[in-house]
Design a protein around this motif. Structure first.
Motif, PDB file in Angstrom:
ATOM      1  N   GLY A  40       8.381 -10.744   0.175  1.00 49.82           N
ATOM      2  CA  GLY A  40       7.387 -11.764   0.505  1.00 49.82           C
ATOM      3  C   GLY A  40       7.321 -12.848  -0.548  1.00 49.82           C
ATOM      4  N   LEU A  41       7.352 -12.452  -1.821  1.00 48.11           N
ATOM      5  CA  LEU A  41       7.326 -13.418  -2.920  1.00 48.11           C
ATOM      6  C   LEU A  41       8.579 -14.303  -2.912  1.00 48.11           C
ATOM      7  CD1 LEU A  41       5.906 -11.426  -5.981  1.00 48.11           C
ATOM      8  CD2 LEU A  41       4.928 -13.486  -4.936  1.00 48.11           C
ATOM      9  N   PHE A  42       9.714 -13.695  -2.592  1.00 47.27           N
ATOM     10  CA  PHE A  42      10.961 -14.458  -2.572  1.00 47.27           C
ATOM     11  C   PHE A  42      10.884 -15.607  -1.574  1.00 47.27           C
ATOM     12  CE2 PHE A  42      15.026 -15.378  -0.581  1.00 47.27           C
ATOM     13  CZ  PHE A  42      15.779 -15.774  -1.686  1.00 47.27           C
ATOM     14  N   PHE A  43      10.470 -15.308  -0.340  1.00 44.43           N
ATOM     15  CA  PHE A  43      10.385 -16.360   0.669  1.00 44.43           C
ATOM     16  C   PHE A  43       9.289 -17.356   0.333  1.00 44.43           C
ATOM     17  CE2 PHE A  43      12.636 -13.194   3.358  1.00 44.43           C
ATOM     18  CZ  PHE A  43      13.699 -14.011   3.729  1.00 44.43           C
ATOM     19  N   THR A  44       8.196 -16.876  -0.222  1.00 48.14           N
ATOM     20  CA  THR A  44       7.090 -17.754  -0.586  1.00 48.14           C
ATOM     21  C   THR A  44       7.528 -18.775  -1.634  1.00 48.14           C
ATOM     22  OG1 THR A  44       5.412 -16.064  -0.099  1.00 48.14           O
ATOM     23  CG2 THR A  44       4.787 -17.825  -1.611  1.00 48.14           C
ATOM     24  N   ILE A  45       8.172 -18.307  -2.676  1.00 49.00           N
ATOM     25  CA  ILE A  45       8.573 -19.185  -3.777  1.00 49.00           C
ATOM     26  C   ILE A  45       9.758 -20.063  -3.395  1.00 49.00           C
ATOM     27  CG2 ILE A  45       9.488 -19.235  -6.140  1.00 49.00           C
ATOM     28  CD1 ILE A  45       7.901 -16.604  -6.612  1.00 49.00           C
ATOM     29  N   MET A  52      10.728 -21.246  -0.613  1.00 49.25           N
ATOM     30  CA  MET A  52      10.441 -22.296   0.364  1.00 49.25           C
ATOM     31  C   MET A  52       9.243 -23.151  -0.044  1.00 49.25           C
ATOM     32  SD  MET A  52      11.263 -20.489   4.056  1.00 49.25           S
ATOM     33  CE  MET A  52       9.975 -19.255   3.920  1.00 49.25           C
ATOM     34  N   GLY A  53       8.765 -22.966  -1.269  1.00 48.12           N
ATOM     35  CA  GLY A  53       7.681 -23.820  -1.764  1.00 48.12           C
ATOM     36  C   GLY A  53       6.324 -23.488  -1.193  1.00 48.12           C
ATOM     37  N   VAL A  54       6.046 -22.209  -1.026  1.00 51.11           N
ATOM     38  CA  VAL A  54       4.739 -21.720  -0.533  1.00 51.11           C
ATOM     39  C   VAL A  54       4.332 -22.405   0.779  1.00 51.11           C
ATOM     40  CG1 VAL A  54       2.443 -21.014  -1.289  1.00 51.11           C
ATOM     41  CG2 VAL A  54       4.149 -21.608  -3.000  1.00 51.11           C
ATOM     42  N   PRO A  55       5.143 -22.298   1.819  1.00 54.57           N
ATOM     43  CA  PRO A  55       4.823 -22.976   3.089  1.00 54.57           C
ATOM     44  C   PRO A  55       3.543 -22.459   3.738  1.00 54.57           C
ATOM     45  CG  PRO A  55       6.612 -21.405   3.396  1.00 54.57           C
ATOM     46  CD  PRO A  55       6.384 -21.514   1.917  1.00 54.57           C
ATOM     47  N   PHE A  83      15.866 -10.204   4.102  1.00 59.66           N
ATOM     48  CA  PHE A  83      16.283 -10.621   2.762  1.00 59.66           C
ATOM     49  C   PHE A  83      17.771 -10.963   2.746  1.00 59.66           C
ATOM     50  CE2 PHE A  83      17.821  -9.801  -1.577  1.00 59.66           C
ATOM     51  CZ  PHE A  83      17.022 -10.703  -2.264  1.00 59.66           C
ATOM     52  N   LEU A  84      18.575 -10.160   3.418  1.00 63.31           N
ATOM     53  CA  LEU A  84      20.009 -10.427   3.484  1.00 63.31           C
ATOM     54  C   LEU A  84      20.322 -11.694   4.288  1.00 63.31           C
ATOM     55  CD1 LEU A  84      21.422  -6.816   4.011  1.00 63.31           C
ATOM     56  CD2 LEU A  84      21.441  -8.163   1.908  1.00 63.31           C
ATOM     57  N   LEU A  85      19.413 -12.038   5.216  1.00 66.84           N
ATOM     58  CA  LEU A  85      19.612 -13.231   6.049  1.00 66.84           C
ATOM     59  C   LEU A  85      18.823 -14.432   5.529  1.00 66.84           C
ATOM     60  CD1 LEU A  85      19.388 -11.541   9.587  1.00 66.84           C
ATOM     61  CD2 LEU A  85      21.452 -12.385   8.455  1.00 66.84           C
ATOM     62  N   GLN A  86      18.374 -14.354   4.272  1.00 68.27           N
ATOM     63  CA  GLN A  86      17.497 -15.384   3.722  1.00 68.27           C
ATOM     64  C   GLN A  86      18.116 -16.781   3.729  1.00 68.27           C
ATOM     65  OE1 GLN A  86      18.277 -16.834   0.600  1.00 68.27           O
ATOM     66  NE2 GLN A  86      19.949 -15.467   0.026  1.00 68.27           N
ATOM     67  N   ASN A  87      19.426 -16.875   3.617  1.00 68.11           N
ATOM     68  CA  ASN A  87      20.057 -18.192   3.592  1.00 68.11           C
ATOM     69  C   ASN A  87      19.854 -18.944   4.906  1.00 68.11           C
ATOM     70  OD1 ASN A  87      21.790 -20.212   2.273  1.00 68.11           O
ATOM     71  ND2 ASN A  87      23.294 -19.657   3.837  1.00 68.11           N
ATOM     72  N   LYS A  88      19.933 -18.220   6.019  1.00 70.86           N
ATOM     73  CA  LYS A  88      19.733 -18.840   7.335  1.00 70.86           C
ATOM     74  C   LYS A  88      18.276 -19.274   7.501  1.00 70.86           C
ATOM     75  CE  LYS A  88      23.407 -15.996   9.297  1.00 70.86           C
ATOM     76  NZ  LYS A  88      24.426 -17.060   9.348  1.00 70.86           N
ATOM     77  N   VAL A  89      17.351 -18.446   7.006  1.00 71.18           N
ATOM     78  CA  VAL A  89      15.922 -18.778   7.091  1.00 71.18           C
ATOM     79  C   VAL A  89      15.643 -20.077   6.346  1.00 71.18           C
ATOM     80  CG1 VAL A  89      13.586 -18.053   6.456  1.00 71.18           C
ATOM     81  CG2 VAL A  89      15.227 -16.366   7.292  1.00 71.18           C
ATOM     82  N   ARG A  90      16.147 -20.189   5.124  1.00 65.68           N
ATOM     83  CA  ARG A  90      15.865 -21.354   4.296  1.00 65.68           C
ATOM     84  C   ARG A  90      16.582 -22.599   4.802  1.00 65.68           C
ATOM     85  NH1 ARG A  90      17.477 -20.997  -0.883  1.00 65.68           N
ATOM     86  NH2 ARG A  90      18.884 -19.225  -0.608  1.00 65.68           N
TER      87      ARG A  90
END
Length: 510
Positions: free
Chosen positions: A27-32, A34-37, A448-455
């Motif tokens: 959760g922290l990884f995606f939050t940080i 992507m700039g706390v969307p 987490f493994l697919l984080q590049n596509k999310v970002r």
């Protein structure tokens, strides 16, 4: 050894410290990254709840998707779950529920946007979720992707079709028995019949039902909590004070259970808001929107409504009225004893809290609230089970076989609901936690493994917003293979697609 003990041991292994750490870190990884969307784009989150194509033949509106996912999130975890967390973790557990909601909103965005990116059209309706985006997201490793996807689909069917419904059904029958003395057998039969009448009507009937019930029940519950807080206005500061102090082991009274405070807060927080668990992603995939990020943002907001509003409402009612006990889970000794130890630490605490304001009203109100909260959760579970059963059945040789498998899953789920309504509380909670834990492990690793596509998709959304556009998703621009979206963009959002091409053309000309 009985069922409660066996499931308790399994539950202990699944919900060990590593899962708590993984949930927070992801959760922290995606939050940080992507700039706390979930904080920065709150305006967009609310806007997209009210938009979307409700007339779509293939999908549902953003709000219906939000309501369906929120219906899955707002369940007995918001009443009984919060009370249980306070009982075994002390008031400080509420703080950790808040934290996992804010951090988890990042995970909720990730899984919901992925579900939109890789959704499919099955039987004329949109379907998707973790199993679908795991397989397609790992297209460069097809064997791994397929195996990992099947693993999630199996855990999804187990959690939503077998273990999850037991606690929802049990708490409905337990609450109605406490309030009006109705036999669990009778209540269980009524629930199963009502459930079958709705879910066999398809996705749109579930969506319309959730759209009506969820907002009304959530608002009524929060209003009651505010009334109790208003009546006990002198307890506002002390209530929040004890939550924060005990969360960081600064309240000596609850020091004996502080080791359980974080675990119970995170565990009940995840069970309640489902962030990172993957369940809400199924509803997200069914929505009709022009860009995956829109539904990701809308679903992030449902985490806030669930935990920061509804769960907090329960916590305020219980703590401000002192209608709770705190028990050391290991020694079984009561660290704090404000009420009789015979009171059920689930719905019982909340019922007593309401009775302090209106004597005799608590049992009836909570019984009604639990019915609607849990029933809409059961409807969402049906949709989630359907999505995963449909994925497993994709390999069926004929359409009739696929339909038979999906219909069979609904029949089994209906039977499970009746069975769960007469099970013991401990066994029901353990089974529910096991299902949630299994899904969470698989999905958290996958997103987490697919984080590049999310970002990448998120950056595409923000890029279009900066150009003053209403974002439309073109997979090729993000290096993603999603043929269905090419069709969606060209047939449903042609005007937005044209505006996008013109804006990009002007930008290149400069």
């Amino acid at each position: 050894m009985d069922l409660a003990n066996i499931t308790g041991i399994i539950n202990g292994y699944i919900w060990a410290i590593p899962l708590v750490v993984v949930a927070i870190v992801v959760g922290l990884f995606f939050t940080i990254s992507m700039g706390v969307p979930q904080v920065r784009l709150i305006k967009d989150m609310v806007k997209y709840l009210l938009k979307g194509n409700s007339d779509s033949k293939e999908g549902i509106s953003s709000f219906q998707g939000f309501a369906m996912a929120l219906g899955g999130r707002i369940g007995v975890g918001n009443i009984a779950g919060v009370a249980t967390a306070i009982c075994f973790g002390g008031p400080g557990a509420v703080f950790w529920m808040w934290l996992i909601a804010i951090v988890g909103a990042g995970s909720a965005y990730a899984e919901s946007s992925l579900a939109q990116i890789y959704k499919e059209k099955i039987g004329g309706e949109y379907r998707g979720g973790p199993a679908y985006y795991i397989e397609k997201g790992f297209s460069n490793m097809p064997k791994f992707g397929r195996a990992f996807a099947i693993l999630f689909a199996i855990t999804g069917v187990i959690a939503n079709g077998f273990t999850g419904p037991t606690i929802q059904a049990f708490n409905i029958t337990d609450a109605t028995k406490n309030a009006w003395g109705i036999s669990p057998w009778i209540t269980g039969a009524v629930i199963a019949i009502l459930f079958a009448l709705i879910v066999f009507g398809g996705m749109k009937r579930i969506g319309r039902t959730a759209e009506i019930i969820v907002p009304i029940m959530a608002i009524a519950y929060i209003v009651l909590a505010l009334i109790i807080l208003f009546v006990n206005y002198d307890r506002i500061i002390p209530t929040f004070g004890v939550i924060f102090r005990s969360a960081f082991n600064m309240e000596a009274l609850y020091g004996a259970v502080w080791g359980s405070t974080i675990i119970w807060g995170v565990k009940r927080g995840i069970y309640s808001n489902e962030a990172g668990m993957g369940s809400g992603a199924h509803a997200s995939a069914a929505a009709e929107v022009s860009h995956p990020a829109k539904q990701g943002l809308a679903q992030s907001f449902s985490v806030y409504v669930d935990t920061l509003l509804v769960c907090t409402a329960t916590a305020i009612m219980i703590i401000s009225t002192n209608m709770f006990n705190v028990q050391n889970e290991n020694t079984k000794e009561f660290v704090v004893q404000n009420i009789s130890t015979d009171i059920n630490p689930g719905t019982g605490y909340t019922q007593l809290a309401i009775d302090t304001l209106i004597p005799g009203f608590g049992s009836g109100f909570i019984a009604i609230a639990v019915f609607f909260f849990a029933f809409t959760t059961l409807l969402s579970f049906a949709f989630y089970t359907d999505a995963n059963a449909s994925y497993i059945a994709r390999g069926a040789k004929s359409e009739s076989t696929r339909k038979a498998i999906v219909t069979g899953s609904k029949v089994i789920l209906t039977a499970i609901i009746f069975w769960g309504s007469i099970r013991s509380s401990d066994a029901a909670w353990n089974l529910a936690d096991i299902g949630v834990g299994l899904m969470a492990w698989v999905n958290l690793i996958a997103i987490f493994l697919l984080q590049n596509k999310v970002r990448t998709v998120f950056k595409d959304y923000e890029k279009q917003k900066k150009l003053g556009l209403d974002p439309v998703f073109v997979p090729e621009d993000c290096g993603i293979d999603a043929p269905l979206w090419d069709e969606i963009a060209e047939t449903k959002y042609a005007a937005q697609l044209t505006a996008k091409k013109e804006a990009e053309g002007k930008l290149e000309a400069k």
